[in-house]
Every structure is written in C-alpha cells, then in structure tokens.
Design an enzyme around this catalytic site. Structure first.
Site, mmCIF file in Angstrom:
data_model
loop_
_atom_site.group_PDB
_atom_site.id
_atom_site.type_symbol
_atom_site.label_atom_id
_atom_site.label_comp_id
_atom_site.label_asym_id
_atom_site.label_seq_id
_atom_site.Cartn_x
_atom_site.Cartn_y
_atom_site.Cartn_z
ATOM 1 N N HIS A 176 0.842 -1.198 0.000
ATOM 2 C CA HIS A 176 0.000 0.000 0.000
ATOM 3 C C HIS A 176 0.878 1.248 0.000
ATOM 4 O O HIS A 176 1.976 1.268 0.547
ATOM 5 C CB HIS A 176 -0.937 0.006 1.215
ATOM 6 C CG HIS A 176 -0.223 0.141 2.533
ATOM 7 N ND1 HIS A 176 -0.067 1.351 3.175
ATOM 8 C CD2 HIS A 176 0.372 -0.777 3.320
ATOM 9 C CE1 HIS A 176 0.602 1.169 4.306
ATOM 10 N NE2 HIS A 176 0.875 -0.108 4.429
ATOM 11 N N CYS A 179 3.153 3.629 3.048
ATOM 12 C CA CYS A 179 3.637 2.549 3.918
ATOM 13 C C CYS A 179 4.787 3.061 4.780
ATOM 14 O O CYS A 179 5.830 3.490 4.260
ATOM 15 C CB CYS A 179 4.104 1.369 3.067
ATOM 16 S SG CYS A 179 4.749 -0.018 4.031
#
Length: 429
Positions: A176, A179
């Site tokens: 993602h 992060c």
C-alpha cells in the site's frame, strides 16, 4: 546537612527560603506499590509551633506538587474499557445471523479459502473489507511492509499449510502507498531493531537504484518503491521450494502483486510479467521439476479413445484451455501405502479434473490409458476433514455416479494398477 526525614522528600518538593528553617509537620500521602489506593492528602499542612498553615505560607506550585503525589499511577492490571469492541461484535453477530441463521455453524465446519494474502500490518489496510470477501475466503499473514523473508518460520509455516493443506489457488502480495516501513527504509538513519527487517526493502532499492534515482519527485519515488517492493516479494515467492513443488504438480498457486491506495480506496493490480523475469533467472532459482513431461493429463483428452497423451504432446495453449474450462481438481493416482507396484507406478502422472468430474469418468480415463477394465479397478480416497485437515484413513469409493465436489476427494488411489499396465505416455521417465 539534611535530616533523614528531609532527605526522603523529593528535591523539587523541599522548602527553601524563610520557611526552610521552621519545624513543619508535613503529612505526605504516599502510594505503596501494591496498595489498593493512595492515602487521602490533607487539604492543608499545619505548622503547630507558629500556628499557621502551610497553605497560607507555601506557594501554590508547591502545594500542587505535594498533591500530585496522590495521583494513582497507571497499572497493567487496570481494566480497559472494551465496550466499543464488545458492542461491535454483538452488532456483527446479529447482522450475520439475520442474513443466515446457520452462518457461524457453517463457518465452524472448516475452511477452504481460495487466496493466501501476505499483507502489511498497517491498521488502515483491512484486506477482507476492501476486497469485500467473507470470512473463510482469505487466509492471511501480515507483517511490516508485506515482506517475504525466506528464513521467516512464521511465514513459511503459513505458506506450507495454505499450499499443501488448504490448497489455495492464488497467493496475493498486498502492499500500500503511505507505507511506514517503506518510508523508513528510504531514510539514511539507524532506526534500531527494525533495521534488520528494513534491510530487505533496502535491497529492493539497491536492485532498482537506477530507476528510482531517475524519479525526482519524492512522493512518486515512494509510490514506485512500494510497487517494486511488492514485485520483488512476489518474485521471491516464486523461488520458494514449497510453492514450486505444488506449481510443478498442479499449475497452482498463481502469484499476484496488488497495491492499495489508502487515499482513495482503490486496489491496483500491478500485472507484472513474472514469466519473463522467471525465465531470465530460472537457472538460478528453479528447484522443482517443471519439465512438460510431468504435467497433469486432462480428463477430457484421457476420455478420448486412442487419445495421444504422450509426454510433451500437451501444449501451453492446451493447458491454458484446461484451466479456463474449470479443470482445477487434481486426481493423484498411485498405489496405497504398502502396495508394491514398482517405481513406474509411484510416478504416475495425475489427472486434471473438474469438480463435476464423476468417479466413473475417472475410471474410464484409467481404462483408456492403461487397459485396465472398470470392474478391475479398486479406487480409494482421502477426504478433507474439519479445518481442511486431511483424514489419515482411506475409504473405498463405492458410488461411481458421484463427482469430486460431492465427496470432497483429496486423493484417489488406484490399488490394483500394476506396472505392466502403465503405458509410457502415462508414466514419468
């Protein structure tokens, strides 16, 4: 020189100036380490000799410091308020039971997830919710920055169980943007213990240094590093021997790299061409036998009279069509433990079947491939029990009309098939 009593008073609470020489009786409240609570502090402290209270003479700051001693310290035994969690669980349970009164009973019977997900521990990335998958559909492992470390016994155990017992068809590495682990690995500073973990992401930067150096925008460089990290973890999974052995036998599990954009809730499929990457390094990382001679035989081709199923005759396109037509059940045909059928029999190629393939069709395929009549075949099976655990005992397959999904077959074992019946096209070299 301080008296013993004065020495026991914290330095910041000792009186100074004119008050310091006067004999005060200070009633200091204390809290013993394991007492049930503090002694109540007096509202004022008396100076008996001079007939005045400390409250009248002491600065407000001193009184506040004295009173602060009475504040109870937090303890690991304090009971936290979990009402929000318990209320939420009650609402979740009620909602599921309203939709299906048997929901939890069915869930307790076992699991058969299609996906293994290796994701980040970030609290903002709830994989099941963002994919709209239900309980039992996703087998999950999470760590900092969704990293696969080949020596991580925790993750290796998850992979072994999901691949060999649950028989997941797909493995997803989910990264993602935003992060924290990836951002931390981008800094040139020692972050302590976590450095040992972040070194795996620093390795990704090293492998792709030229590409990353060409991105001048810091945020875009971060997002690209997130994507490259997912890509590298996928590649390392392809090199894992547990996964390779199953892929060589069944063509599964497939491996996918996804990235979640927290800022807009979108899930992005990286669509990395792993085939080209693996082809480049296959001489280094391949440990399983992926020779085309060992690929499973399609039940459709095996059911054809005089079908040519010799090793190498099934093309890549053939195998792709097999998977697209739902041939995702592997029937392993081998002698039962203790049966002496020769080395060739132990190495029989498996049949690639559908869940709707019947036992009779399996027997007909064996007859076509080996010449062994239906009434001479004794088929036995292992079934998956609760939690996906395979039952240790074999049981005879008595009803030829049932299909593989209906009986939950894991392995179908041929008891009577002997070495002399096995043609070259049905045997590993």
């Amino acid at each position: 020189m301080l008296s013993k009593a004065t020495a026991l008073i914290p330095r910041q609470l000792r009186l100074s100036g004119p008050l310091a020489s006067r004999p005060f009786l200070l009633s200091l409240a204390t809290t013993a380490p394991f007492s049930s609570g503090p002694t109540r502090a007096p509202s004022s402290y008396s100076n008996k000799k001079h007939g005045q209270s400390v409250a009248a003479s002491c600065p407000d700051t001193l009184l506040s410091k004295l009173k602060s001693i009475n504040k109870p310290s937090s303890s690991i035994w304090d009971k936290n308020d979990l009402s929000e969690i318990m209320t939420g669980n009650a609402a979740y349970r009620a909602s599921k039971l309203e939709q299906n009164p048997e929901y939890f009973k069915n869930l307790a019977k076992g699991q058969s997830p299609q996906y293994l997900l290796i994701g980040c521990s970030d609290s903002r990335v709830g994989a099941q919710e963002l994919m709209q998958l239900d309980q039992g559909q996703l087998f999950i492992h999470r760590n900092i920055a969704n990293v696969f470390v080949p020596t991580d016994l925790n993750l290796l155990s998850v992979i072994f169980y999901s691949v060999n017992v649950l028989k997941v068809k797909d493995i997803i590495v989910l990264g993602h943007y935003e992060c924290g682990g990836v951002r931390a690995a981008s800094q040139n500073q020692d972050l302590g213990l976590i450095e040992h973990w972040l070194s795996n992401i620093r390795d990704v930067q090293r492998l792709h240094k030229e590409e990353l150096a060409g991105i001048t925008d810091g945020e875009k460089r971060h997002r690209r590093l997130v994507e490259l990290n997912v890509q590298e973890q996928c590649f390392k999974l392809y090199g894992n021997n547990i996964i390779q052995q199953m892929q060589a036998k069944t063509g599964r599990p497939r491996i996918h790299g996804l990235v979640y954009d927290i800022a807009d809730g979108k899930l992005i499929n990286l669509n990395v061409d792993f085939k080209q990457i693996i082809r480049k390094y296959r001489d280094i990382y391949t440990v399983a036998d992926f020779d085309s001679k060992h690929t499973p035989i399609s039940i459709d081709r095996a059911l054809e009279k005089d079908a040519d199923v010799a090793p190498g005759n099934a093309t890549t396109d053939d195998m792709k069509k097999d998977f697209e037509s739902g041939l995702d059940r592997l029937v392993v045909i081998r002698p039962m433990d203790g049966e002496d059928a020769g080395e060739g029999m132990k190495a029989l190629r498996p049949l690639q079947c559908r869940g709707t393939t019947t036992i009779k069709e399996v027997k007909l395929a064996i007859e076509n491939l080996t010449g062994l009549a239906l009434d001479s075949q004794g088929l036995y099976m292992k079934k998956a029990g609760p939690g996906g655990v395979v039952a240790p005992a074999f049981e005879a397959v008595k009803d030829d009309s049932v299909n593989l999904d209906e009986i939950g077959v894991v392995d179908i074992l041929e008891l009577e098939l002997k070495e002399e019946f096995v043609p070259k096209g049905f045997r590993k070299p």
